[in-house]
Design a protein around this motif. Structure first.
Motif, mmCIF file in Angstrom:
data_model
loop_
_atom_site.group_PDB
_atom_site.id
_atom_site.type_symbol
_atom_site.label_atom_id
_atom_site.label_comp_id
_atom_site.label_asym_id
_atom_site.label_seq_id
_atom_site.Cartn_x
_atom_site.Cartn_y
_atom_site.Cartn_z
ATOM 1 N N THR A 1 62.266 -15.169 -13.555
ATOM 2 C CA THR A 1 61.364 -16.275 -13.318
ATOM 3 C C THR A 1 60.222 -15.925 -12.475
ATOM 4 O O THR A 1 59.162 -16.271 -12.758
ATOM 5 C CB THR A 1 62.004 -17.338 -12.485
ATOM 6 N N TYR A 2 60.325 -15.132 -11.471
ATOM 7 C CA TYR A 2 59.249 -14.473 -10.649
ATOM 8 C C TYR A 2 58.087 -13.769 -11.544
ATOM 9 O O TYR A 2 57.285 -13.939 -11.191
ATOM 10 C CB TYR A 2 59.832 -13.488 -9.345
ATOM 11 N N LEU A 3 58.695 -13.078 -12.226
ATOM 12 C CA LEU A 3 57.932 -11.957 -13.213
ATOM 13 C C LEU A 3 56.841 -12.794 -13.931
ATOM 14 O O LEU A 3 55.765 -12.594 -14.150
ATOM 15 C CB LEU A 3 58.476 -11.101 -13.713
ATOM 16 N N GLN A 4 57.609 -13.898 -14.440
ATOM 17 C CA GLN A 4 56.872 -14.867 -15.778
ATOM 18 C C GLN A 4 55.614 -15.522 -14.828
ATOM 19 O O GLN A 4 54.615 -15.666 -15.233
ATOM 20 C CB GLN A 4 57.845 -15.671 -16.145
ATOM 21 N N LYS A 5 56.136 -15.947 -13.691
ATOM 22 C CA LYS A 5 55.106 -16.640 -12.871
ATOM 23 C C LYS A 5 53.969 -15.965 -11.943
ATOM 24 O O LYS A 5 52.776 -16.382 -12.021
ATOM 25 C CB LYS A 5 55.717 -17.660 -11.770
#
Length: 356
Positions: free
Chosen positions: A23-27
């Motif tokens: 989720t962090y990498l996507q955002k």
């Protein structure tokens, strides 16, 4: 397991690590991602970690040589140059996948490259999980002097997945266990008693043991992030332990000591000093010594080396105004910092350890 919130970061556990990471990498949409490994974690851990990453990302893997001997500015310089040559900018991310050397050094590289890029720690050794996961201490050694150059700056997050421990040698597991014992000795007698008999431990409960150890360290660091007072408790066993570790690092004719093995010796010696200067009872001293020696083989320290090792204490980072400060124990579970120890008692602690 519920995430542990530290001062400026969060420690996640188990499979939740990867949900949060993806989720962090996507955002965040970092321009590039560097995964820092050593040759061991490259071989044993990288494929598992990469299999958990979802989506398309521009990822480069940078590998360093394993071991404390490579935790130096020269290694940092090599990584800085690699990042520069690979086109990493200030929107890049570094993921440190490895033990304490990788997370300490990788964090320092990230904090200084282009005056700071984001980084994430993924500890793969027990020592790194219970020690390097909280507190934001980054840095490298200066010659044989431990962690003399560095900064305190927490990672974006820490991901603790005990699945990585499946490939860890026994001596590396024991090295991490030393820090867990330390957490009990300085803060929680009940935790100490729970983990002090390895023969009775159910290793299916290892995740909970790691979690409890991180809770103890996080509580201390949260109250004192820059080590002005009670964070010094975490240095129990490290004043003499680091001196012993530094000495053995630069004497290849002596046995090779892992960090936890040196700290185990330091804890016994500093427990002895505690019994001489403070209120630690003789029975608790014996109990501490027995528990540690049941896990860590006794090392024969040549008496001719005592003074040379003791001379290294002057470089300990807790020292102020020329005073050498120790962390000692009033009792199991209660520590005291900024203790000044007479030189003769320091040398006497070597004799106590030798006679066990």
């Amino acid at each position: 397991m519920k995430p542990i919130v530290s001062k400026d970061s969060i420690v996640y556990f188990g499979q939740e690590c990867y949900t949060v990471l993806n989720t962090y990498l996507q955002k965040a949409n970092h321009s590039k991602i560097c995964i820092l490994t050593d040759s061991n974690t490259h071989e044993y851990c990288l494929s598992l970690f990469m299999s958990k990453i979802e989506g398309e990302h521009d990822i480069e893997v940078v590998e360093i040589e394993p071991g404390e001997i490579h935790k130096n500015i020269e290694t940092c310089s090599g990584i800085w140059n690699a990042l520069s040559e690979l086109g990493f900018d200030r929107k890049s991310l570094m993921i440190n996948l490895g033990g304490g050397v990788v997370t300490d050094l990788g964090g320092f590289v990230a904090c200084t490259y282009k005056r700071g890029i984001n980084y994430i720690n993924v500890p793969t050794s027990l020592l790194a999980m219970v020690d390097a996961s909280v507190g934001g201490k980054t840095g490298v050694d200066l010659g044989n002097l431990k962690n003399m150059v560095g900064v305190i700056s927490e990672s974006e997050m820490v991901l603790v997945d005990s699945e990585f421990l499946g490939t860890l040698p026994v001596n590396q597991m024991c090295s991490g266990f030393a820090e867990m014992l330390k957490h009990g000795l300085i803060q929680d007698r009940e935790y100490w008693e729970k983990i002090s008999d390895l023969s009775q431990l159910d290793f299916e409960e290892l995740d909970q043991m790691i979690y409890d150890s991180v809770v103890i360290k996080n509580k201390i660091v949260f109250e004192d992030p820059t080590e002005q007072n009670i964070r010094k408790y975490l240095n129990f066993g490290h004043t003499l332990g680091h001196a012993i570790e530094s000495f053995y690092l630069t004497h290849p004719d002596r046995p090779t000591l892992l960090h936890g093995e040196a700290i185990a010796i330091g804890m016994i010696m500093e427990a002895f000093i505690s019994s001489e200067l403070l209120s630690l009872t003789a029975s608790d001293l014996q109990h501490i010594s027995n528990v540690i020696l049941a896990t860590f083989p006794k090392i024969d320290i040549d008496p001719v080396d005592y003074q040379e090792i003791a001379n290294l204490l002057i470089h300990d980072k807790k020292n102020e105004n020329g005073n050498i400060y120790f962390v000692l124990l009033n009792s199991i579970g209660e520590a005291k910092y900024n203790c000044i120890v007479p030189d003769e008692l320091t040398l006497k602690s070597f004799e106590y350890y030798a006679e066990l």
